[in-house]
Design a protein around this motif. Structure first.
Motif, PDB file in Angstrom:
ATOM      1  N   ASN A  36      49.428  13.478  -5.768  1.00  0.00           N
ATOM      2  CA  ASN A  36      49.005  11.882  -5.349  1.00  0.00           C
ATOM      3  C   ASN A  36      48.327  11.184  -6.198  1.00  0.00           C
ATOM      4  O   ASN A  36      48.249  10.118  -6.644  1.00  0.00           O
ATOM      5  CB  ASN A  36      48.730  11.941  -3.937  1.00  0.00           C
ATOM      6  CG  ASN A  36      49.783  12.227  -2.991  1.00  0.00           C
ATOM      7  OD1 ASN A  36      51.215  11.849  -3.277  1.00  0.00           O
ATOM      8  ND2 ASN A  36      49.827  12.616  -1.821  1.00  0.00           N
TER       9      ASN A  36
ATOM     10  N   ARG B 292      49.600   7.354  -6.395  1.00  0.00           N
ATOM     11  CA  ARG B 292      50.377   7.085  -4.887  1.00  0.00           C
ATOM     12  C   ARG B 292      49.680   7.877  -3.730  1.00  0.00           C
ATOM     13  O   ARG B 292      49.152   9.082  -4.022  1.00  0.00           O
ATOM     14  CB  ARG B 292      51.898   7.478  -4.961  1.00  0.00           C
ATOM     15  CG  ARG B 292      52.771   7.030  -6.113  1.00  0.00           C
ATOM     16  CD  ARG B 292      52.900   5.384  -5.730  1.00  0.00           C
ATOM     17  NE  ARG B 292      53.927   5.130  -6.952  1.00  0.00           N
ATOM     18  CZ  ARG B 292      53.528   4.493  -7.953  1.00  0.00           C
ATOM     19  NH1 ARG B 292      52.434   4.580  -8.675  1.00  0.00           N
ATOM     20  NH2 ARG B 292      54.378   3.966  -8.901  1.00  0.00           N
ATOM     21  N   LYS B 293      49.381   6.880  -2.537  1.00  0.00           N
ATOM     22  CA  LYS B 293      48.752   7.797  -1.483  1.00  0.00           C
ATOM     23  C   LYS B 293      49.670   8.825  -0.921  1.00  0.00           C
ATOM     24  O   LYS B 293      49.246   9.886  -0.287  1.00  0.00           O
ATOM     25  CB  LYS B 293      48.323   6.624  -0.532  1.00  0.00           C
ATOM     26  CG  LYS B 293      47.111   5.974  -1.108  1.00  0.00           C
ATOM     27  CD  LYS B 293      46.508   5.013  -0.299  1.00  0.00           C
ATOM     28  CE  LYS B 293      45.215   4.046  -0.812  1.00  0.00           C
ATOM     29  NZ  LYS B 293      44.738   3.122   0.181  1.00  0.00           N
TER      30      LYS B 293
ATOM     31  N   LEU C  60      53.086   9.924  -1.821  1.00  0.00           N
ATOM     32  CA  LEU C  60      54.232  10.258  -2.553  1.00  0.00           C
ATOM     33  C   LEU C  60      54.590  11.959  -1.925  1.00  0.00           C
ATOM     34  O   LEU C  60      55.733  12.005  -1.490  1.00  0.00           O
ATOM     35  CB  LEU C  60      54.165  10.230  -3.945  1.00  0.00           C
ATOM     36  CG  LEU C  60      55.396  10.772  -4.715  1.00  0.00           C
ATOM     37  CD1 LEU C  60      56.560  10.064  -4.656  1.00  0.00           C
ATOM     38  CD2 LEU C  60      54.968  11.250  -6.034  1.00  0.00           C
TER      39      LEU C  60
END
Length: 198
Positions: A41, A46-47, A49
């Motif tokens: 992540n 991305r927090k 994914l």
């Protein structure tokens, strides 16, 4: 690397369920609860994914994520967690072995080790086995923020000795501070560039 897109593609147990091998793949392997999901992540900014869990052993499938439409990151099941049912543990070995042995698009593997503990025989065997299959190995010590600078230097030295490699080969990583993110991408881009040349 500039991340323009990151998407979950599929989960698989056997080769019939893998996506087509149209893109180079980088796999991520390590013990349960070593921080694989958080690392991926962080890499792709991305927090959520990759779903993170406080319960070790939650990832029990091979998960494929397509980055920028041309690179696949592959989250392999964690190993070594005793509370996972024995039947599931038995399935993991063959699942991962089959993937590594047969996947022609697999170019590199990031092997994660918790910075607070020494690598053990499982990590040594995994690295040897990946190299036998000509997969480039990138060792990463995760959760670096949990140690002081002095402890980190000591642990990196001990890990390098245990893995029989140079200290510089081990990337120190923290999902919290993002330490090591750029260094890891540089190493992965080097592997992918070398792949393009061959």
């Amino acid at each position: 690397m500039i991340i323009k897109s990151a998407e979950f593609i599929t989960s698989a147990v056997q080769p019939a369920h893998y996506p087509p091998p149209d893109h180079p793949e980088i796999a991520f392997a390590g013990r349960s609860n070593v921080g694989k999901s958080s690392l991926i992540n962080t890499l792709v900014r991305r927090k959520r994914l990759v779903k993170t869990s406080s319960t070790p052993g939650r990832t029990q499938l091979i998960n494929f994520f397509l980055i920028n439409g041309d690179l696949m990151l592959v989250d392999l099941p964690g190993y070594g967690y005793a509370k996972v049912p024995a039947a599931v543990r038995k399935q993991w070995g063959p699942m991962v072995e089959t993937y590594v042995a047969r996947r022609t698009s697999l170019k590199g593997a990031v092997v994660l080790v918790d910075a607070r503990r020494r690598p053990e025989v499982e990590e040594l065997n995994l690295i040897d086995w990946l190299r036998q299959h000509r997969v480039a190995v990138v060792p990463v010590l995760t959760k670096a923020d949990k140690l002081s600078k002095t402890e980190l230097i000591k642990q990196r030295r001990a890990a390098a000795q245990a893995l029989d490699m140079a200290e510089e080969a081990l990337i120190l990583f923290s999902a919290k501070s993002r330490l090591g993110k750029e260094a890891l991408w540089q190493r992965l881009e080097g592997i992918l560039a070398h792949t393009d040349d061959t």
